[in-house]
Structures are given as C-alpha cells and as structure tokens.
Design a protein around this motif. Structure first.
Motif, PDB file in Angstrom:
ATOM      1  N   GLY A 103     -10.510  -5.854  -3.927  1.00 16.34           N
ATOM      2  CA  GLY A 103     -10.472  -4.822  -2.901  1.00 16.34           C
ATOM      3  C   GLY A 103     -10.724  -3.443  -3.474  1.00 16.34           C
ATOM      4  O   GLY A 103     -11.211  -3.282  -4.591  1.00 16.34           O
ATOM      5  N   LYS A 149      -5.620  -3.282  -1.449  1.00 15.89           N
ATOM      6  CA  LYS A 149      -5.814  -4.483  -0.649  1.00 15.89           C
ATOM      7  C   LYS A 149      -5.337  -5.708  -1.423  1.00 15.89           C
ATOM      8  O   LYS A 149      -4.990  -5.632  -2.603  1.00 15.89           O
ATOM      9  N   HIS A 202       0.869  -1.182   0.000  1.00 13.02           N
ATOM     10  CA  HIS A 202       0.000   0.000   0.000  1.00 13.02           C
ATOM     11  C   HIS A 202       0.901   1.225   0.000  1.00 13.02           C
ATOM     12  O   HIS A 202       1.359   1.676   1.050  1.00 13.02           O
ATOM     13  N   LYS A 221     -15.322  -2.122  -2.487  1.00 13.09           N
ATOM     14  CA  LYS A 221     -14.608  -3.323  -2.884  1.00 13.09           C
ATOM     15  C   LYS A 221     -15.041  -3.763  -4.274  1.00 13.09           C
ATOM     16  O   LYS A 221     -16.223  -3.869  -4.571  1.00 13.09           O
TER      17      LYS A 221
END
Length: 293
Positions: free
Chosen positions: A272, A247, A239, A281
């Motif tokens: 994600g 994600k 990230h 998501k």
C-alpha cells in the motif's frame, strides 16, 4: 502482559532441563515455519503459533535469517536470530533497516530493533490431528526505533518529528495455527494489539490515533509436498499518521525446505501507500533465507 509473564515463567521452570540438551531436530520438516519479517516464527508478514526451530519438547533449536523486501521506491532489510525451547517458548531478536530510493526520500534510512517472546499455551498443530483444536500461542514484540537518517536538510532526525507519539512500543498478539495433514493445509489466524506505524518504522501512535487497536492477520499455506509450500497472507494495520496513508499488507509466497537446516522463501508483496510524499501503492519482491539447527 500478566498472562504472558506467567506463562513464560512456567515454561522456563519446566523447560530448563530441555534447554541444556543438544538440539534433536525432531520436529517434522517445515513445522517451525519461516522467519517473519519482525523475527518471530511464522509466515513472511504475520507470526504463527508455531515455535521456531526443530527442537522437540525435550530439546531446543535455533535459526538465523536474512530478508530483503524491495518495492519500486523502498527497500526493507531484516536480519535476526530466534530460539525455540522445549517447543513451548520462542525468543527472537531482529533488526530492520528501511531505505528510500526516490526523491525527496532517496536518502531516507530508518533502523529498528525488535525483541520478541512467544509462548505456546494450548493445543498442538501437528500431533492433535484427531481434534479441531488449533495450537494457540501468545506473544509480545518490543520495538525500538533508532532514528531517521538522510533527512537532515529537512530538519528531521526522529520519527516523532513526523507526527509519531513515541519512538518505541509494544505489539501483543494471540495466534492460532492448525495443520491439516490429510488436506495438506496450514491455516493461521492472528489478532494483534498494536499502535505501530508501518511495523514501527515510522514510530508509534500519531495525530490520528494513539491507542492500542486490534488488527486481524490471516495466513493459509498449501503443502505441495514435504519440501514445498505455497500460500497467501493478509495483515491489517492501524492508520495513526496524517503523513502516512497506511494500508493493509498482503502477499503470495512460495517456501522451499530442502532440509531442516535451510529454507528459502520468495513472495510478491503489496504494501500500500508508505507516505504522502510518495503517494503510490508500493509492491515488490520478498526474498528470505533461513539457516538453523
């Protein structure tokens, strides 16, 4: 990187003669895997230690693939080619195109080219059934982002304007794959060093991190019969970008191998969050076709 170059040089020296022969299609059905979304041989979202194609150690093989992954708000198309030489060396080329369909990203269009190299360095997933030693391969993916389209009104034409540090970068990985014929199982573990954002589609590095990070990836497949496999995959990702709450990816798939010349893979994939501009998501269907010799 040094070890990969050394292994590549050795394989080219030893496998040159094999590469000049005709493809013998001598490997067992499905043992080349399918085309991973970044072009390497493996599962849908993670590379395996298996070498693409059905050429044995005395030959070579090649394939081409086309893949579409569609979620509620985005589409990812991938197409490319891969060649396996002497069942030791794999070279792949792939192009990815990522599009948006929901405002304010409904005109979004991002393209990326990927060059991959993989070398088998130890073990044999098929023929060493009397040993727990997996087949091990090391690989590299060079990715170059080709810019951001459709966001001209926002003044954005490059991923670095979204916070990425670079528009190109490398992934390095080691993969270990074991096929257990008696249990009809394929098990794979991959460890990837990467700084890519969403596989590189949103560039490399960012305001939250800019160093290579080790990310685990795992796959498992059950061979229902010689021509059909079902399984699941998981891929953790870094990230790095504040505008992207990135994600892990994971999927459940079915792969059908009617012949050595063609395979079809369908999956349900969870991706994600993609960006903070559309914070929900993303999930959807993955479909990939591969043809080869």
């Amino acid at each position: 990187m040094k070890h990969l170059v050394s292994a590549l040089t050795a394989v080219l020296a030893c496998g040159g003669a094999a590469a000049q022969g005709k493809p013998d299609m001598g490997k067992f059905l499905a043992t080349g895997g399918v085309s991973q979304v970044e072009g390497a041989g493996g599962g849908g979202i993670t590379p395996w230690a298996l070498i693409s194609g059905y050429g044995t150690r005395d030959s070579w093989g090649a394939n081409a693939h086309t893949t579409r992954l569609a979620t509620q708000d985005y589409k990812l198309d991938s197409y490319g080619v891969a060649m396996g030489i002497a069942d030791r060396l794999e070279i792949s080329l792939a192009n990815q195109e990522f599009k948006g369909s929901l405002a304010p990203l409904n005109l979004l269009n991002i393209k990326q080219d990927i060059l991959g190299v993989k070398v088998k360095v130890a073990g044999d997933a098929v023929y060493e059934q009397d040993s727990w030693m997996p087949q091990v391969a090391i690989g590299m993916l060079y990715k170059r982002n080709k810019g951001v389209g459709g966001l001209g009104t926002l003044g954005v034409s490059n991923v670095m304007q979204l916070g990425a540090r670079d528009d190109h970068g490398y992934d390095y990985y080691v993969a270990a794959t074991k096929i257990l014929f008696e249990q009809s199982l394929l098990l794979n573990g991959t460890l990837r060093a990467t700084r890519a954002n969403q596989m590189g589609l949103l560039g490399f590095g960012g305001d939250k991190g800019d160093s290579l990070r080790l990310m685990p990836e795992v796959s498992m497949a059950y061979l229902v019969n010689r021509k059909l496999a079902v399984g699941a995959e998981y891929r953790r990702k870094p990230h790095n970008l504040g505008v992207d709450n990135e994600k892990a990816y994971y999927d459940a798939f079915v792969a059908w191998f009617p012949s050595k010349n063609f395979s079809l893979t369908a999956a349900y994939a969870e991706l994600g969050d993609i960006t903070v501009f559309n914070p929900k998501k993303q999930h959807g269907l993955y479909l990939s076709a591969q043809a080869g010799f």
